[in-house]
Design an enzyme around this catalytic site. Structure first.
Site, mmCIF file in Angstrom:
data_model
loop_
_atom_site.group_PDB
_atom_site.id
_atom_site.type_symbol
_atom_site.label_atom_id
_atom_site.label_comp_id
_atom_site.label_asym_id
_atom_site.label_seq_id
_atom_site.Cartn_x
_atom_site.Cartn_y
_atom_site.Cartn_z
ATOM 1 N N TYR A 88 9.741 1.611 -7.242
ATOM 2 C CA TYR A 88 9.150 2.152 -8.920
ATOM 3 C C TYR A 88 9.521 3.541 -8.114
ATOM 4 C CZ TYR A 88 6.590 -1.916 -11.134
ATOM 5 O OH TYR A 88 5.463 -3.062 -11.703
ATOM 6 N N ARG A 110 5.573 11.744 1.459
ATOM 7 C CA ARG A 110 7.188 11.079 1.491
ATOM 8 C C ARG A 110 8.551 10.810 1.050
ATOM 9 N NH1 ARG A 110 8.177 7.562 6.775
ATOM 10 N NH2 ARG A 110 7.096 6.229 5.836
ATOM 11 N N HIS A 114 -1.451 -2.495 -10.044
ATOM 12 C CA HIS A 114 -1.117 -1.193 -9.354
ATOM 13 C C HIS A 114 -2.837 -0.968 -9.316
ATOM 14 C CE1 HIS A 114 3.424 -0.852 -10.517
ATOM 15 N NE2 HIS A 114 3.365 -1.551 -11.032
ATOM 16 N N PHE A 140 0.880 -1.310 -0.393
ATOM 17 C CA PHE A 140 -0.303 0.291 -0.046
ATOM 18 C C PHE A 140 1.170 1.091 -0.284
ATOM 19 C CE2 PHE A 140 -3.902 -1.350 0.963
ATOM 20 C CZ PHE A 140 -4.155 -3.087 1.244
ATOM 21 N N ASP A 141 0.748 1.156 -1.255
ATOM 22 C CA ASP A 141 2.391 2.688 -1.239
ATOM 23 C C ASP A 141 1.738 4.269 -0.293
ATOM 24 O OD1 ASP A 141 4.341 0.986 -2.053
ATOM 25 O OD2 ASP A 141 3.916 1.179 -4.200
ATOM 26 N N GLU A 195 -25.495 4.880 -0.827
ATOM 27 C CA GLU A 195 -23.685 3.760 -1.401
ATOM 28 C C GLU A 195 -23.825 2.763 -1.927
ATOM 29 O OE1 GLU A 195 -23.065 5.364 2.804
ATOM 30 O OE2 GLU A 195 -21.098 6.329 2.031
ATOM 31 N N VAL A 248 8.474 4.681 -4.912
ATOM 32 C CA VAL A 248 8.439 3.746 -3.544
ATOM 33 C C VAL A 248 9.237 2.594 -4.209
ATOM 34 C CG1 VAL A 248 6.685 2.633 -2.331
ATOM 35 C CG2 VAL A 248 6.451 4.979 -3.524
ATOM 36 N N HIS A 254 -0.287 -5.787 -14.251
ATOM 37 C CA HIS A 254 1.452 -5.437 -15.226
ATOM 38 C C HIS A 254 1.183 -7.381 -15.856
ATOM 39 C CE1 HIS A 254 4.861 -3.829 -15.099
ATOM 40 N NE2 HIS A 254 4.958 -4.180 -16.274
ATOM 41 N N TYR A 290 6.641 6.462 -9.557
ATOM 42 C CA TYR A 290 4.820 6.605 -9.698
ATOM 43 C C TYR A 290 4.866 8.193 -9.899
ATOM 44 C CZ TYR A 290 3.524 2.745 -7.702
ATOM 45 O OH TYR A 290 3.114 1.028 -8.295
ATOM 46 N N ASP A 324 -24.086 16.300 -0.011
ATOM 47 C CA ASP A 324 -22.447 17.118 -0.930
ATOM 48 C C ASP A 324 -21.412 15.991 -0.551
ATOM 49 O OD1 ASP A 324 -19.956 17.678 -0.844
ATOM 50 O OD2 ASP A 324 -20.092 18.302 1.468
HETATM 51 NI NI NI Z 1 4.624 -2.805 -12.344
#
Ligand code: NI
Length: 642
Positions: free
Chosen positions: A387, A311, A439, A302-303, A486, A384, A598, A389, A587
């Site tokens: 990888y 960060r 991803h 969970f990047d 929802e 990250v 991938h 992004y 709202d």
């Molecule tokens: Ni990939």
């Protein structure tokens, strides 16, 4: 780039201005002066606690602003987080909540502790020697978020699983030589190695996987210069974190977890600014791997929530990524010890030519009108682990908006014994394979189309049955289905029906009698391939649908919940939407999951050419006609060859 200007820190004159170093110092000083504070406390997250939307809407320049800072604090090695909100305007603590059993993203300090502990461990050293590796300093250790797999080590601890790679030289591509079979479980907070798993020796792949120019043989020499010249400067204006360009206005900031954040996207139309988006940011992302084996089957990074897209952001002083006249924004973050630090040039702002905007040649009169398209680009790039992004927002002259993720960097790899052919991975180089993976990103879109109260229709293009209304069986219609609650709004894409989701404002009616709208146009995008009741399916429930819609709630920020690290699952969108709240003329917030599956190619090695994923937001009856009729014709000269 040809020229640059940088915004180093925003003034606090606006409620949505980025936190300044002084504000960070003030916020962490309030925490330190708390009688409960001890030296073991670490700041896992420090970010702006955004004011109530009403107070932002009603804000006038010069109004007093109460600046609040939200913090997640780790108090020691236990699984226990403090959530504090302090006011740096009044100097007091506004909220103090102890959250048991939750873990923030992995701390940098603890990642280093884990690496050092593993290198000292005799069991790990023995595993390396079994592979003929004597120079232990040459080993690259990558701490990975451990996930949630009912492993005894997970309980009551903040742990990581460490993977190892061999670098013969310090700047080698370590992913060329994965040290297959070895996983180190480490209690990051206590620096304690819990277990060394060794599933057996696989020889190191033979090639070094360099992508450096000096290792490529002769470089091509026939690329002539292509320069972007803006002799009169850029068409955008920047004031603090407010950007104005071609009737667009927006605010640009960076959050430690979400990375690039866009606020207050508006378009000036007949003298007034019409709102479109209140806030947009990647709320979470996950990279689930599809190999079931012990070495790779638990990999689900969970990047955002486990590492932090802010960060991990690149300073764009290191490697030039854009062409033209650039404006850079710095990002200010907080060390885990509570001190502010600056990533220079973290966000890039520039303009790009984008081919044809519109054209028609009238064959009778011989008159041709053509206009060039141009877009404003707001971007940042996070690294990250292996990888990269790139997150790119594009704003166009015709009122449309696009978000694109550029996926590049280096594949996560596995070593394969000579002659073996893996089932859940593709070979990318001799004895080197890359497992299949996805991803999946979730964009939280707090929409505000001509005002806060909006509703969402699912739009499908559907054929109708043959009959008197359809004698030639050619008819199809555009069918709008109102998403009322929802649960009704948990949707997936349907490219065969040209499915999109239209966000309307029923109180703002256009000259044709229809509510004004923007439609969310998804790309060709998967949902999660792992089972919904798998570990990653429970933790990343948001990836099982491409669309979710919720009524706005200030504490519903991240699609997978605030603490995905080692979480047992069920938090975030699947939990919140169980209430099945109404979403018509409210709202509302749209949560769009998109991404790529991938299946690695040899051409993705040793560094991946950029792969793209994303979506668009396109006006539908928001404007009375093509809003780009007033774009002037271009001078003729540049179109003709000399
Ligand atoms: Ni990939």
């Amino acid at each position: 780039m040809t020229a640059t200007v940088t915004t180093t820190e925003s003034s606090t004159s606006h409620p949505l201005a980025a936190l300044t170093p002084d504000e960070i110092r003030a916020a962490t000083a309030i925490v330190r002066s708390d009688p409960r504070f001890t030296d073991t406390w670490r700041f896992a997250y420090v970010g702006l606690e955004e004011p109530l939307k009403a107070s932002v809407r009603d804000f006038s320049p010069g109004d007093p602003v109460d600046r609040l800072v939200r913090m997640q604090i780790v108090v020691g090695p236990e699984v226990h987080v403090l959530e504090m909100v302090v006011s740096v305007t009044t100097g007091d603590v506004r909220s103090f909540v102890e959250v048991e059993g939750m873990r923030p993203g992995l701390l940098f300090e603890e990642s280093l502790i884990a690496i050092l502990a593993l290198k000292e461990h005799p069991g790990w050293q023995a595993a390396m020697r079994r592979r003929g590796i004597e120079d232990l300093d040459s080993i690259q250790i990558d701490p990975w978020p451990a996930g949630s797999f009912d492993v005894a080590h997970e309980e009551g601890r903040r742990i990581c699983r460490c993977l190892c790679y061999l670098r013969e030289k310090p700047d080698d591509n370590g992913y060329a030589r994965p040290i297959e079979g070895v996983i180190g479980f480490v209690d990051m907070a206590r620096g304690e190695v819990l277990e060394i798993v060794d599933t057996g020796v696989v020889p190191l792949p033979p090639e070094n996987g360099s992508y450096y120019p000096e290792d490529q043989g002769p470089l091509r020499s026939d690329l002539k210069p292509l320069e972007i010249v803006q002799p009169d400067g850029p068409s955008y204006e920047v004031d603090g974190n407010l950007v104005r360009w071609q009737r667009w206005s927006l605010r640009v900031t960076m959050d430690p977890v979400e990375g690039l954040v866009i606020h207050d996207v508006g378009y000036e139309d007949e003298g007034r600014v019409r709102s479109i988006i209140y806030r947009a940011a990647v709320s979470e992302m996950v990279v689930p791997y599809g190999d079931p084996g012990p070495m790779h089957g638990w990999k689900n990074a969970f990047d955002a929530g486990e590492w932090g897209l802010g960060r991990m952001v690149n300073s764009l002083t290191l490697g030039c990524d854009c062409l033209g006249v650039i404006h850079y924004f710095d990002a200010v973050f907080t060390t885990e010890q509570g001190k502010p630090y600056t990533i220079p040039n973290a966000i890039c702002l520039h303009e790009e030519d984008y081919g044809i905007l519109w054209k028609h040649s009238d064959p009778r009169s011989g008159r041709t009108e053509v206009r060039r398209s141009r877009r404003l680009v707001v971007s940042s790039i996070a690294t990250v682990g292996n990888y990269e992004y790139g997150f790119f927002w594009y704003f166009y002259l015709d009122g449309s908006i696009q978000f694109e993720v550029k996926m590049t960097g280096i594949l996560s790899t596995m070593a394969v014994a000579p002659g073996d052919k893996p089932r859940f991975a593709n070979m990318i180089a001799p004895q080197l394979a890359a497992p299949f993976h996805q991803h999946l990103f979730n964009m939280r879109l707090d929409m505000e189309v001509d005002g806060p109260d909006n509703a969402v229709y699912e739009m499908d293009a559907l054929p109708i049955p043959p009959g008197p209304d359809n004698p030639w069986s050619n008819a199809f219609e555009s069918v709008a289905t109102l998403l009322r609650t929802e649960q009704e709004a948990k949707r997936v894409i349907d490219p065969a029906r040209s499915r999109c989701w239209k966000v309307v404002n029923n109180t703002s009616i256009n000259r044709l009698g229809e509510p004004v709208a923007y439609k969310l146009v998804p790309g060709s995008t998967p949902t999660l391939l792992a089972a919904e009741d798998s570990s990653v399916g429970r933790r990343a429930g948001f990836t099982t649908r491409n669309l979710w819609v919720t009524p706005f709630a200030a504490d519903e920020r991240r699609a997978g919940g605030d603490y995905p690290n080692q979480h047992a699952g069920g938090d975030g969108l699947p939990l919140w939407t169980q209430r099945d709240r109404p979403i018509v003329d409210e709202d509302i917030v749209l949560w769009h999951t998109f991404g790529a599956t991938h299946i690695p190619r040899p051409e993705d090695w040793p560094v991946m050419p950029v792969e793209y994923t994303g979506f668009s937001l396109v006006p539908v009856g928001f404007f009375p006609r093509n809003p780009a009729l007033d774009v002037p014709p271009s001078p003729e000269a540049p179109c003709h060859s000399p």
